[in-house]
Design an enzyme around this catalytic site. Structure first.
Site, PDB file in Angstrom:
ATOM      1  N   ASP A 164      14.189  36.143  47.827  1.00 50.72           N
ATOM      2  CA  ASP A 164      15.273  35.488  47.106  1.00 50.72           C
ATOM      3  C   ASP A 164      14.715  34.742  45.897  1.00 50.72           C
ATOM      4  OD1 ASP A 164      14.133  33.137  48.111  1.00 50.72           O
ATOM      5  OD2 ASP A 164      15.800  32.672  49.454  1.00 50.72           O
ATOM      6  N   GLU A 167      11.702  32.771  46.410  1.00 51.16           N
ATOM      7  CA  GLU A 167      10.547  33.538  46.868  1.00 51.16           C
ATOM      8  C   GLU A 167      10.357  33.411  48.374  1.00 51.16           C
ATOM      9  OE1 GLU A 167       7.331  32.634  44.175  1.00 51.16           O
ATOM     10  OE2 GLU A 167       8.400  33.619  42.544  1.00 51.16           O
ATOM     11  N   GLU A 319      10.723  19.268  38.925  1.00 53.39           N
ATOM     12  CA  GLU A 319      11.423  20.318  39.660  1.00 53.39           C
ATOM     13  C   GLU A 319      12.360  19.700  40.697  1.00 53.39           C
ATOM     14  OE1 GLU A 319       9.835  24.364  41.528  1.00 53.39           O
ATOM     15  OE2 GLU A 319       9.091  22.613  42.622  1.00 53.39           O
TER      16      GLU A 319
END
Length: 362
Positions: A164, A167, A319
């Site tokens: 996905d 990963e 992130e």
């Protein structure tokens, strides 16, 4: 002392500069310039970076990225054609890569990372179509060849199991990945005026509605009833279904109920253990985009302000933030393995810029 969040204007200017400075001479975008593990170029991340720059008046930089993708694809055209012709029997490690070195060669990192993902290729076709529409031109011969290479690859791979967008879960088919392929094939059909790709997109749309809906909601993959925040892109921006579609509305409501934290950030999915499973800035911005598209402007602003509050003193966006991870016992292993959370992450800055642009256009 409490540090006030940056102003939107200051953070926008910095975010644009982060994207521009993260673009290599080749045109590729590095995922995170100071995080060694992410020193590569992903088609998906780069496509959203280019789209954000297009939105903020940096069309030449977006063009440079798309030109890099076209050169990269044409440089491996024979391999793409071979894999496309043998997709049904080619093992995962023989499929097209999801990551590249900044010069367009296949990444050669030491980490044994999964490298068979389809979402980046569909996302690039979608983003390139958006770019072409903005520049008011038609694709040239090289661009048309690259579009056809990718579209044929997506037709051949269909809804094949792959990793996905995070990963993970290579043995499953993923709703967000299928949606990216639908969007990409629709884009190819429009760019090339080819109904074959439109019909293939329609076939995959039927698969999405048949295999990835449970109890009135889209689900993460074909062996779960759980949701994942990446499901948001089924409607926004890919438009595979309308934002007011009942199944998508139920999905968005579940993401809100299950993945929005009390602090205001959005998780990837329940049970995430990467850096303990924190709140992702790009997904929080995405949530704001969905709310805005559905007419909930105040909530979109709430998501925007949350993202802005996560900026570092130098205005970099990470992130994820791990102040309140889902599993605190799993934070240390990632800090030891790869160091602090990737900061700045270009995709975080891109989605922030996108939300700012969308709010300004509402």
């Amino acid at each position: 002392m409490t540090i006030s969040p940056p102003t939107t204007d200051a953070l926008v200017s910095h975010a644009v500069e982060v994207l521009l400075s993260g673009q290599a001479a080749s045109g590729a975008f590095v995922a995170a310039p100071t995080y060694p593990t992410y020193r590569f170029a992903w088609l998906r991340d780069g496509s959203f970076c280019a789209d954000a720059l297009d939105r903020h008046g940096r069309g030449p930089a977006a063009s440079k990225f798309h030109a890099w993708v076209v050169r990269t694809l044409l440089g491996m055209a024979r391999h793409v054609e071979h894999v496309t012709a043998s997709a049904a029997t080619t093992p995962a490690d023989g499929m097209l890569p999801t990551r590249f070195e900044l010069d367009g060669t296949v990444e050669s990192g030491e980490e044994n990372w999964p490298n068979f993902q389809l979402d980046g290729y569909g996302t690039w076709l979608w983003a390139f179509a958006e770019h072409v529409a903005r520049r008011g031109a038609t694709p040239d011969d090289a661009e048309r060849q690259a579009i056809r290479l990718v579209a044929d690859y997506l037709v051949a791979t269909g809804d094949r199991a792959c990793y996905d967008c995070w990963e993970e879960s290579d043995d499953r088919r993923h709703a967000a990945t299928v949606a990216a392929s639908v969007a990409g094939l629709r884009a190819a059909a429009a760019l090339l005026a080819d109904d074959h790709y439109r019909r293939s997109a329609d076939d995959l749309h039927s698969v999405l509605m048949r295999d990835f809906v449970s109890d009135g909601s889209f689900v993460k993959h074909d062996d779960t009833n759980a949701v994942d925040a990446s499901l948001l892109w089924i409607a926004v921006p890919f438009g595979v279904v309308d934002v007011h579609d009942p199944v998508f509305a139920r999905t968005a409501a579940r993401v809100e109920a299950e993945l929005l934290t009390p602090g205001g950030g959005v998780l990837r999915y329940l049970g995430d253990t990467y850096y303990g499973g924190g709140e992702w800035l790009l997904l929080t911005a995405w949530s704001g985009w969905v709310h805005l598209s559905a007419g909930r402007v105040d909530t979109a602003y709430e998501r925007l302000r949350w993202v802005e509050r996560q900026a570092s003193e130098t205005l970099d966006l990470p992130e994820q933030v791990i102040d309140h991870p889902q599993d605190p016992t799993r934070v240390g292993e990632w800090l030891e393995r790869w160091g602090p959370v990737a900061t700045p992450l270009l995709w975080s800055h891109a989605m922030y810029l996108t939300l700012v642009h969308e709010i300004g256009s509402a």
